[in-house]
Write a protein that holds these residues in place. Structure first.
Motif, mmCIF file in Angstrom:
data_model
loop_
_atom_site.group_PDB
_atom_site.id
_atom_site.type_symbol
_atom_site.label_atom_id
_atom_site.label_comp_id
_atom_site.label_asym_id
_atom_site.label_seq_id
_atom_site.Cartn_x
_atom_site.Cartn_y
_atom_site.Cartn_z
ATOM 1 N N TYR E 34 0.684 -0.906 -0.017
ATOM 2 C CA TYR E 34 -0.134 0.122 -0.099
ATOM 3 C C TYR E 34 1.043 1.000 -0.334
ATOM 4 O O TYR E 34 1.533 1.410 1.050
ATOM 5 C CB TYR E 34 -0.700 0.321 1.151
ATOM 6 C CG TYR E 34 -1.589 -0.771 1.551
ATOM 7 C CD1 TYR E 34 -2.887 -0.641 0.471
ATOM 8 C CD2 TYR E 34 -1.983 -1.758 2.632
ATOM 9 C CE1 TYR E 34 -3.898 -2.247 0.561
ATOM 10 C CE2 TYR E 34 -2.557 -3.288 2.379
ATOM 11 C CZ TYR E 34 -3.660 -3.093 1.669
ATOM 12 O OH TYR E 34 -4.612 -3.712 2.036
ATOM 13 N N ASN E 37 4.342 0.573 2.267
ATOM 14 C CA ASN E 37 3.644 0.381 3.878
ATOM 15 C C ASN E 37 3.358 -1.808 2.847
ATOM 16 O O ASN E 37 3.517 -1.802 1.898
ATOM 17 C CB ASN E 37 2.298 0.389 3.585
ATOM 18 C CG ASN E 37 2.227 -0.729 4.922
ATOM 19 O OD1 ASN E 37 2.776 -1.182 5.218
ATOM 20 N ND2 ASN E 37 0.925 -0.108 5.836
ATOM 21 N N ALA E 39 2.854 -5.075 2.375
ATOM 22 C CA ALA E 39 1.663 -5.573 3.515
ATOM 23 C C ALA E 39 1.811 -6.882 3.070
ATOM 24 O O ALA E 39 1.068 -7.740 4.205
ATOM 25 C CB ALA E 39 0.314 -5.174 3.408
ATOM 26 N N PRO E 58 -2.057 -12.007 14.359
ATOM 27 C CA PRO E 58 -2.666 -11.144 14.430
ATOM 28 C C PRO E 58 -2.854 -9.973 13.766
ATOM 29 O O PRO E 58 -2.724 -9.613 12.739
ATOM 30 C CB PRO E 58 -1.577 -10.386 15.177
ATOM 31 C CG PRO E 58 0.316 -11.500 14.215
ATOM 32 C CD PRO E 58 -0.340 -12.067 14.018
ATOM 33 N N SER E 59 -3.633 -8.318 14.275
ATOM 34 C CA SER E 59 -4.379 -7.536 13.354
ATOM 35 C C SER E 59 -3.219 -6.975 12.901
ATOM 36 O O SER E 59 -1.696 -6.712 13.149
ATOM 37 C CB SER E 59 -4.612 -6.592 14.551
ATOM 38 O OG SER E 59 -4.995 -5.887 13.807
ATOM 39 N N GLY E 60 -3.239 -6.687 11.500
ATOM 40 C CA GLY E 60 -2.509 -5.963 10.823
ATOM 41 C C GLY E 60 -1.552 -6.783 9.682
ATOM 42 O O GLY E 60 -0.378 -5.949 9.423
ATOM 43 N N CYS E 61 -1.819 -7.916 10.722
ATOM 44 C CA CYS E 61 -0.909 -9.469 9.460
ATOM 45 C C CYS E 61 -0.542 -8.808 8.057
ATOM 46 O O CYS E 61 0.399 -9.876 7.673
ATOM 47 C CB CYS E 61 -0.386 -10.021 10.447
ATOM 48 S SG CYS E 61 -1.969 -11.297 10.216
ATOM 49 N N GLY E 62 -1.464 -8.827 7.904
ATOM 50 C CA GLY E 62 -2.308 -8.824 6.082
ATOM 51 C C GLY E 62 -3.371 -9.446 5.590
ATOM 52 O O GLY E 62 -3.465 -10.124 4.639
ATOM 53 N N LYS E 63 -3.601 -10.736 6.518
ATOM 54 C CA LYS E 63 -4.733 -11.418 6.055
ATOM 55 C C LYS E 63 -5.318 -10.826 5.319
ATOM 56 O O LYS E 63 -6.361 -11.451 4.634
ATOM 57 C CB LYS E 63 -4.914 -11.746 7.630
ATOM 58 C CG LYS E 63 -4.222 -12.294 9.148
ATOM 59 C CD LYS E 63 -5.341 -13.261 9.915
ATOM 60 C CE LYS E 63 -6.706 -12.010 10.547
ATOM 61 N NZ LYS E 63 -5.814 -11.064 11.605
ATOM 62 N N SER E 64 -6.481 -10.037 5.300
ATOM 63 C CA SER E 64 -6.990 -9.536 4.698
ATOM 64 C C SER E 64 -6.790 -8.879 3.771
ATOM 65 O O SER E 64 -7.308 -9.537 2.304
ATOM 66 C CB SER E 64 -8.117 -8.058 5.449
ATOM 67 O OG SER E 64 -8.541 -8.758 6.799
ATOM 68 N N THR E 65 -5.926 -8.486 3.546
ATOM 69 C CA THR E 65 -5.008 -7.803 3.100
ATOM 70 C C THR E 65 -4.851 -9.530 1.319
ATOM 71 O O THR E 65 -5.140 -9.120 0.354
ATOM 72 C CB THR E 65 -3.664 -7.662 2.737
ATOM 73 O OG1 THR E 65 -3.931 -6.022 3.861
ATOM 74 C CG2 THR E 65 -2.857 -7.069 1.311
ATOM 75 N N ILE E 77 -8.615 -0.136 -4.271
ATOM 76 C CA ILE E 77 -7.356 0.580 -3.519
ATOM 77 C C ILE E 77 -6.680 0.995 -4.659
ATOM 78 O O ILE E 77 -5.904 0.543 -5.065
ATOM 79 C CB ILE E 77 -7.058 0.442 -2.460
ATOM 80 C CG1 ILE E 77 -8.114 -0.365 -1.699
ATOM 81 C CG2 ILE E 77 -5.990 1.124 -2.248
ATOM 82 C CD1 ILE E 77 -7.539 -1.788 -0.621
ATOM 83 N N GLU E 193 -12.956 -13.369 8.464
ATOM 84 C CA GLU E 193 -13.871 -12.828 9.431
ATOM 85 C C GLU E 193 -14.995 -12.697 9.350
ATOM 86 O O GLU E 193 -15.471 -11.880 10.269
ATOM 87 C CB GLU E 193 -13.123 -11.824 10.677
ATOM 88 C CG GLU E 193 -11.876 -11.856 9.943
ATOM 89 C CD GLU E 193 -11.317 -11.126 11.411
ATOM 90 O OE1 GLU E 193 -11.477 -10.596 12.509
ATOM 91 O OE2 GLU E 193 -9.407 -10.318 11.473
HETATM 92 N N1 LIG Z 1 -7.035 0.544 2.480
HETATM 93 C C1 LIG Z 1 -5.060 0.662 3.102
HETATM 94 N N2 LIG Z 1 -4.281 1.208 2.717
HETATM 95 C C2 LIG Z 1 -3.556 1.584 3.072
HETATM 96 N N3 LIG Z 1 -2.483 0.357 4.044
HETATM 97 C C3 LIG Z 1 -3.831 -0.712 4.406
HETATM 98 C C4 LIG Z 1 -4.865 -0.755 4.168
HETATM 99 N N4 LIG Z 1 -5.827 -1.847 4.202
HETATM 100 C C5 LIG Z 1 -4.707 -2.372 5.045
HETATM 101 N N5 LIG Z 1 -3.771 -1.480 4.746
HETATM 102 C C6 LIG Z 1 -2.554 -1.968 5.492
HETATM 103 O O1 LIG Z 1 -2.065 -3.023 5.667
HETATM 104 C C7 LIG Z 1 -1.903 -3.950 6.107
HETATM 105 C C8 LIG Z 1 -2.117 -5.103 6.529
HETATM 106 O O2 LIG Z 1 -3.708 -4.986 6.908
HETATM 107 P P1 LIG Z 1 -4.815 -5.688 7.049
HETATM 108 O O3 LIG Z 1 -6.306 -5.976 6.450
HETATM 109 O O4 LIG Z 1 -4.255 -7.051 5.660
HETATM 110 O O5 LIG Z 1 -4.490 -6.458 8.246
HETATM 111 P P2 LIG Z 1 -5.145 -8.159 9.051
HETATM 112 O O6 LIG Z 1 -4.393 -8.886 9.161
HETATM 113 O O7 LIG Z 1 -6.624 -8.213 8.295
HETATM 114 O O8 LIG Z 1 -5.587 -7.232 10.413
HETATM 115 P P3 LIG Z 1 -6.932 -7.006 11.252
HETATM 116 O O9 LIG Z 1 -7.276 -8.627 11.672
HETATM 117 O O10 LIG Z 1 -6.804 -5.834 11.823
HETATM 118 O O11 LIG Z 1 -8.018 -7.681 10.090
HETATM 119 C C9 LIG Z 1 -1.921 -2.734 8.036
HETATM 120 O O12 LIG Z 1 -0.504 -1.899 8.383
HETATM 121 C C10 LIG Z 1 -2.363 -2.653 7.428
HETATM 122 O O13 LIG Z 1 -2.536 -0.711 7.743
#
Ligand SMILES: Nc1ncnc2c1ncn2[C@@H]1O[C@H](COP(=O)(O)OP(=O)(O)OP(=O)(O)O)[C@@H](O)[C@H]1O
Ligand SMILES: Nc1ncnc2c1ncn2[C@@H]1O[C@H](COP(=O)(O)OP(=O)(O)OP(=O)(O)O)[C@@H](O)[C@H]1O
Ligand SMILES: [Mg+2]
Ligand SMILES: [Mg+2]
Ligand SMILES: O=P([O-])([O-])[O-]
Lengths: 317, 271, 292, 315, 271
Positions: E34, E37, E39, E58-65, E77, E193
């Motif tokens: 991103y 960043n 990710a 953990p939160s922010g590790c990139g699962k959703s990404t 995006i 989730e």
């Molecule tokens: N739309 C976006 N624009 C910029 N950075 C993003 C965006 N979405 C996620 N990120 C960044 O990418 C990284 C991974 O985010 P992601 O949402 O994939 O985490 P996650 O593992 O799903 O966390 P969670 O459990 O909180 O949902 C994080 O550092 C987040 O800040």
């Protein structure tokens, strides 16, 4: 008192005033400022849009002479101006027709005494577009036939044989204007004006409207015609003695009948006696009206009329 | 499918002289409703001077509500109704006609999120004295310096007193908020999760500051962090569903709670 | 049983994508339409009016001669008008907003005031002109003065300022108020010292935009009948005056084409004023957008 | 670091106790809400003032002209020498012509602009375009009127000789242009407030942007869009200077768009710039027309509020 | 002052036949940024057909990404850049010109918060088929019924198909979203989730549904709930800071992780 001294001085210059407004301006400027010094005060007027160009010129020139006197004038039409005059809101009221009886009565009721001041003459000009190649002149009867409401749509062919069968488009000053009143009096003779007419206080609306179509006809003040004589065609009017075109000469001489008319401003007497600025301004107006009327495209009134007005005003001071 | 957690929370040694201290706050049969939501139920608590009293409990149990009642900040919510009494320095502050503006000059409050005013650092600290009529520039200067020193942030900001408080880091902002409290020399300081929005290092600084402040002030602190309660407080009250389940010396609560629910909570079984 | 034939779906995708592309261009064209109109409008006015735009244009009064015409009375009139409108409308607007946001209880009166404000925002300006003419000019006897016109304009833009101020006040975080209350501040102290200062950028932005509406409003002035023939600048708020849009209106009405170019020059000045005011508003908005 | 040094000269609580002027403070505290309420009432008084102005003079008007004639008459001819007629319908029709044309221009363009800005445009493009549209919204109407008369009308006339110099089409189009930014910006707000999760749901099913915009976002934002349109219509109804300059002043009860017409607002301007003979029936007629106009816009505004409240989507 | 936690997560017995299955997704050296960043870092994963693959971390590790990249939802995006490849059914979906609208008809997605469209239940389900050109009312009726049955919600809503989907409870809404997915008969279902916004009973229902769906579809599910991953998945991938730390049979991950960090995470030491 100061107005009195000025009057004599300016009367002197009045005779040899030149047509060129610039030099006239200088004359007037040197006259008053040298003798009277600076006057202060407010003078408010309103009224006729026909008279407006003359009044604008007077106010503009006067401001150069007496910059501290605040003269303002609205452009609400003759009738609108009289309303304010009757309400006591204004010190002078410009009119493109003589005051009506009802208006005079209302003024009397309001306890307002007034004086009629001549500013010049106007030749109410009937115009068509230059694209209109069939109208050469109109008789007064034809004019009336055209402009009076008959209940049916009128074409040019209805007016005179051989003219095209195109519906006529009418442009007329608003009903509160002195111009309309005058036209109403001498042409319509109190019958209704055609309903399809565009009535507007905005003279440019009329000019643009007539310009816009070969089938259009309109009328308005002589000055507005002069401004647009390149694009408009003026229609000579036949009052039984052959067609006459409005020109300075025909208007002043009255030969351009019946559409030649005087222009006035009506002045509140108490303003003259109580407001030195108003007295000074009106004096200035009378002195310069003739020149400025010509400068903006109207016709000067005979000098005797100006002199008479001046005497009346003097007597009020 | 089952998780078994057995926490151990260590409580540092503290001098115990609580019994000898006077009370600042006594709530007697305090009840509070948000409309029909009965948020505080028959709270009886006796809070002593110059101690740190921690309030712990799961989310929504009424911790914030209780601490806000102590300086009548619940006043700002129109739907709130109360019964019972809170005796502060001998007077029932819930009584009609009690001037809570006056109360609040004696009871400072620090919030969860640092909330400095969008003004200069100096103006933030001077705000309290000013609204209470102190205009003398010299006195204000003295108050500002003294308060910032008191909040252990003087050295960090003394050269930038005219900068906007929002130019500081979150931890610094929180200490500015504490300094802002100190400027009116309160008697009690209420803190509602003052470190929950801060990073660990800032948290540590604020915790140290609390230990320092306790010498001069009585402090009541809400926290969801049990370690923090253990570290810094002398007494701990455990709230659950708007009730006080247990209120005792902190080391007693954490080593040997008398109520099963307290034990469950501090061992992380819920909340 | 399968209802979805993924192969035919794949085939159709292309035409769907094409449709998307075509409409995107249409939407873009629609967006550009507004911008292009604005460009044409500005271009025409600038080419038409620039000839008359000179220093003298600002220092001379209107004249019967196009070349000598200027906007001295008009621009000063407009400025004086704004000097009356700004404090009155902001005082009333911010006061109302503070009442509605901070004090008003949820009752019928409050609700009525709110509905009334949004309706007032939709009343045509020409009707405000009638109000000004009847109440201020005639009933209160203020005549055709800066004060009468200023009061009329103030009421005209009042709803805009109220709404902007309400939004600005609402966006001040509750935490700041709480912090102030917790210091023992009274409600009014909190409003005066915390809420209003924090809301000022929003209030200013809204007010400037509202004033830029007022400075270009013509219809109420026309209905009031302010004069256009005058060669002086006002010396008090009870003086009569003329204003920029009124002067422009007067020039567009003249039969001489040259005056249309003078009108265009006046429009350039008016538009420049507006764009400056808008830019200031946008600048303030961007600068103070996120501060808490 | 100790706060209460014995030799400290400073005792803030004592100072506060001396200085505090609780009496004055609590007086101000009690006064302010009342004062501010009084200020808030000004807006109500304004409405009352408008109503009083309109009602009183309209009442006098109706003592001279039958109410029924006014609202059903198809001839508006106040200036007749013999029998003036005051049937307001021609003016209403004139207003509706302008409004109709404006809506035809502004609704498609405004909504298309909103869709583009909210669904297609990049963040940067949006940041540039929106302030420009705001300028378009801020152009004084007298400028638009001038533009209509000197630019749009000549173009129309060169296309069709039918069109006269004063007509309904040119000012209608220009009023439409004037209200585009209003529709675009309010509709865009409505579309922006549709949660992204909704778009994601649709994209995840393979929707194109167009499908998301038309089938998901537009229906979800429809109440906001309709409300903005109604508000814009109300603006168009009340628009004055554009029609006063470019539409002419011929009240007519027909469907012709190419000839001179007159709207309610233009009539008020026409009379107040000249024909306002104080005390005449014509003078009172501008209040009756103003009242009609007021009621029209009031209904539209109420409708807009009702729509945005009643049909607010739940998500 | 220290907390010691020792979790036990029980993994139910599952049949293991993974090796014999074909791949649906293979990511090779997948990277995603991103802006600046980073990710996702060099993700290599091979996801098999008709299995449930859980992604934890953990939160922010990139699962959703990661899961969003699988149907190119990251496309929405503008700041996203990628490198590497994701092979879906033999084709690299990251290739330029790949029609992701088409991909998404084969890969359904369920989101964290239920996000039905503000339309009737019927229209929600029919949306997908409609945009893909199915207009026949009868067929649509059949699809709607089949999908709702497939999502185990038919009985609950069959009498109220014309009601707005927002009149349903959160759990029901989520199953409507699943049904909406099923209506286009996808090959893979991605779930981010899907139960985190639901109450325990609704969660259970959705979990049961996932178990059922796995017979027909390949399912990739992101969850922060380790018990859930253990309960329903066949394989589990553990993400940390944008990297795949471990990817293995679920029972292996939870009973005997090979990486220390995996162990720390599942034992609750961080995250
Ligand atoms: N739309 C976006 N624009 C910029 N950075 C993003 C965006 N979405 C996620 N990120 C960044 O990418 C990284 C991974 O985010 P992601 O949402 O994939 O985490 P996650 O593992 O799903 O966390 P969670 O459990 O909180 O949902 C994080 O550092 C987040 O800040
Ligand atoms: N302003 C309010 N209006 C109505 N109800 C409220 C309000 N503030 C809190 N409550 C309710 O009162 C109860 C107690 O809330 P309170 O904020 O005191 O909990 P808490 O223990 O501080 O929780 P947390 O740890 O989440 O801050 C909750 O049920 C909450 O929903
Ligand atoms: Mg809390
Ligand atoms: Mg996530
Ligand atoms: O404006 P008028 O001269 O026509 O009254």
């Amino acid at each position: 008192a100061c107005g009195g001294e000025e009057e004599e001085a300016s009367n002197g210059t009045d005779g040899d005033a030149t047509d060129a407004e610039t030099s006239e301006n200088e004359d007037a400027a040197s006259d008053t400022s040298s003798e009277d010094g600076e006057l202060e005060g407010q003078v408010t007027g309103d009224g006729s849009s026909t008279v407006a160009p003359i009044m604008e010129a007077i106010v503009e020139e006067y401001a150069a002479v007496q910059p501290e006197v605040q003269v303002s004038s609205g452009v609400s039409g003759t009738g609108g101006g009289f309303e304010k005059f009757i309400a006591g809101e204004t010190a002078f009221s410009n009119a493109s027709r003589p005051i009506k009886e009802e208006e005079a009565a209302a003024l009397e009721e309001a306890g307002i005494e007034y004086t009629e001041v001549e500013l010049g003459f106007d030749g109410l000009s009937v115009v068509v577009s230059q694209e209109n190649d069939w109208v050469d002149h109109l008789t007064v009867e034809e004019l009336k036939a055209m402009w009076v409401e008959s209940g049916e749509e009128k074409t040019w062919a209805d007016i005179r044989e051989g003219w095209p069968e195109e519906p006529i488009e009418f442009y007329s000053p608003g009903t509160d204007s002195g111009t309309y009143d005058y036209f109403n009096e001498v042409i319509l003779e109190e019958e209704d004006i055609v309903r399809s007419a565009t009535l507007s206080e905005d003279d440019n609306v009329l000019v643009q409207g007539v310009l816009g179509s070969p089938n259009a006809i309109g009328y308005f003040g002589y000055a507005y015609y002069l401004e647009n004589q390149d694009t408009l065609k003026v229609v000579p009017i036949d009052n039984g003695e052959g067609p006459v075109e409005p020109t300075n000469e025909t208007i002043e001489s009255g030969e351009y009948a019946p559409l030649s008319r005087p222009l006035f401003t009506y002045v509140k007497n108490s303003s003259i006696s109580e407001n030195a600025a108003a007295a000074d301004f009106i004096t200035f107006a009378i002195e310069n009206a003739g020149d400025l009327a010509e400068a903006v495209g109207y016709v000067r009134a005979p000098q005797e009329l100006y002199d008479e007005d001046m005497e009346t005003i003097e007597s009020l001071k | 499918m089952t998780t078994t957690v057995k926490p151990k929370i260590q409580v540092p040694e503290k001098k115990k002289e609580s019994a000898s201290r006077g009370s600042v706050y006594q709530s007697n049969q305090l009840n509070l409703w948000y409309d029909t939501n009965h948020a505080l139920k028959n709270i009886d608590l006796d809070i002593k001077e110059n101690e740190v009293t921690a309030i712990i409990g799961p989310s929504g149990c009424g911790k914030s509500t209780y601490i806000k009642t102590l300086n009548r900040m619940t006043e700002t919510i129109p739907s709130v109704k109360t019964s019972g009494e809170i005796i502060y320095r001998g007077k029932n502050i819930l009584e009609k006609g009690y001037k809570f503006e006056e109360l609040r000059t004696k009871v400072g409050m620090v919030f969860q999120k640092p909330n400095p005013f969008p003004k200069s650092i100096y103006e933030n600290i001077a705000y309290g004295p000013r609204i209470h009529g102190i205009k003398n520039k010299k006195i204000l200067d003295q108050i500002v310096e003294k308060s910032l020193r008191g909040a252990a942030i003087w050295d960090e900001v003394k050269d930038r007193l005219n900068e906007n408080a929002y130019s500081l880091s979150g931890g610094q902002q929180q200490r500015i908020c504490i300094a802002r409290c100190l400027a009116i020399e309160p008697d009690v300081i209420l803190m509602d999760e003052p470190t929950s929005a801060l990073d660990p290092i800032s948290t540590l600084k604020v915790e140290e500051l609390v230990q320092e402040l306790k010498k001069e002030y009585s402090i009541i602190i809400v926290t969801h962090n049990m370690q923090q309660a253990a570290r810094i407080s002398d007494k701990t009250a455990f709230f659950l569903n708007g009730e006080v389940i247990e209120f005792d010396e902190t080391d007693k609560i954490f080593s040997n709670p008398s109520d099963k629910r307290t034990e469950d909570y501090i061992s992380g079984r819920f909340g | 049983m399968n209802y979805i034939d993924h192969e035919s779906v794949a085939k159709k995708t292309n035409s769907r994508l094409l449709k998307n592309k075509v409409l995107k261009s249409i939407f873009l064209a629609a967006t550009m339409f507004g911008l292009i109109v604005l460009a044409i409008l500005l271009y025409r006015i600038v080419t038409q009016g620039s000839e008359y735009l000179s220093l003298e244009f600002f220092t001379s009064f209107a004249s019967r001669i196009p070349e000598n015409s200027g906007i001295k009375a008009a621009i000063l009139g407009s400025i004086y008008l704004m000097l009356v409108v700004a404090p009155i409308s902001m005082f009333l607007g911010v006061g109302t907003a503070v009442y509605l946001e901070e004090y008003a209880k949820k009752n019928k009166l409050t609700n009525f005031i709110r509905i009334n404000i949004s309706n007032l925002a939709g009343v045509p300006s020409v009707v405000f002109g009638l109000l000004g003419l009847t109440i201020f000019a005639r009933f209160f006897g203020l005549g055709i003065s800066i004060l009468a016109a200023g009061l009329t304009m103030s009421l005209l833009i009042l709803p805009i300022i109220i709404v902007a101020a309400q939004e600005a006040i609402r966006s001040v975080p509750k935490e700041l108020r709480d912090a102030s209350y917790a210091m023992g501040a009274t409600k009014w102290q909190t409003i005066l010292r915390i809420v209003l200062p924090a809301a000022i950028p929003g209030i200013l932005t809204g007010s400037i935009l509202a004033l830029s509406r007022a400075i270009g409003e013509t219809a109420p002035l026309v209905v009031l009948g302010i004069p256009t023939i005058l060669m002086f600048t006002p010396d008090s708020i009870l003086s009569t005056f003329t204003a920029l849009p009124m002067q422009i209106f007067d020039w567009t009405k003249r039969p001489q084409v040259a005056f249309h170019d003078v009108a265009a020059a006046g429009i350039i000045v008016l538009m420049t004023l507006l764009i400056i005011m808008n830019s200031i508003a946008v600048f303030i908005r961007n600068k103070y957008q996120k501060r808490y | 670091m100790s706060m209460k040094e014995p030799n400290s000269t400073l005792n803030v609580q004592e100072l506060i106790a001396q200085k505090s002027n609780r009496g004055l403070l609590s007086f101000v505290e009690k006064l302010m809400p009342k004062l501010l309420l009084a200020i808030a009432i000004v807006s109500v008084l304004t409405t009352l003032g408008i109503l009083a102005t309109l009602v009183v003079e309209t009442y006098i008007f109706f003592t001279r002209v039958p109410f029924w004639e006014f609202i059903t008459g198809t001839e508006w001819y106040p200036f007749a020498n013999s029998t003036p007629t005051f049937g307001v319908l021609p003016l209403v029709i004139g207003t509706l012509k302008i409004t109709g044309i404006a809506v035809l221009v502004a609704v498609p363009l405004g909504i298309a602009t909103a869709i583009y800005l909210s669904e297609y445009a990049s963040h940067r493009a949006r940041k540039v375009i929106k302030p420009i549209l705001e300028v378009l919204a801020g152009v004084p109407t007298i400028v638009y009127g001038f533009f209509a008369l000197t630019f749009v009308t000549p173009i129309l006339r060169s296309i069709s000789p039918e069109v006269s110099i004063f007509n309904a089409i040119s000012p209608g189009i220009v009023v439409g242009i004037m209200i585009i930014p209003m529709i675009a910006s309010l509709s865009e707000d409505a579309m922006n407030s549709v949660p992204n999760s909704m778009r994601d749901g649709a994209y995840a099913l393979g929707s194109t942007k167009l499908e998301v915009a038309i089938k998901i976002v537009l229906p979800a934002a429809i109440s906001g869009i309709v409300a903005s349109t109604v508000l814009a219509i109300s603006r168009a109804i009340g628009e004055t200077m554009i029609v006063a300059v470019a539409a002419g002043s011929t009240p007519r009860f027909d469907g012709d768009l190419t000839g001179s017409i007159q709207t309610m607002t233009a009539y008020i301007v026409q009379v107040t710039t000249g024909d306002a003979g104080y005390g005449t029936t014509i003078y009172y007629s501008i209040y009756a027309v103003g009242f009609t106009l007021f009621i029209f816009t009031l209904i539209m505004n109420m409708l807009a509020q009702y729509i945005s409240k009643r049909f607010r989507e739940e998500y």
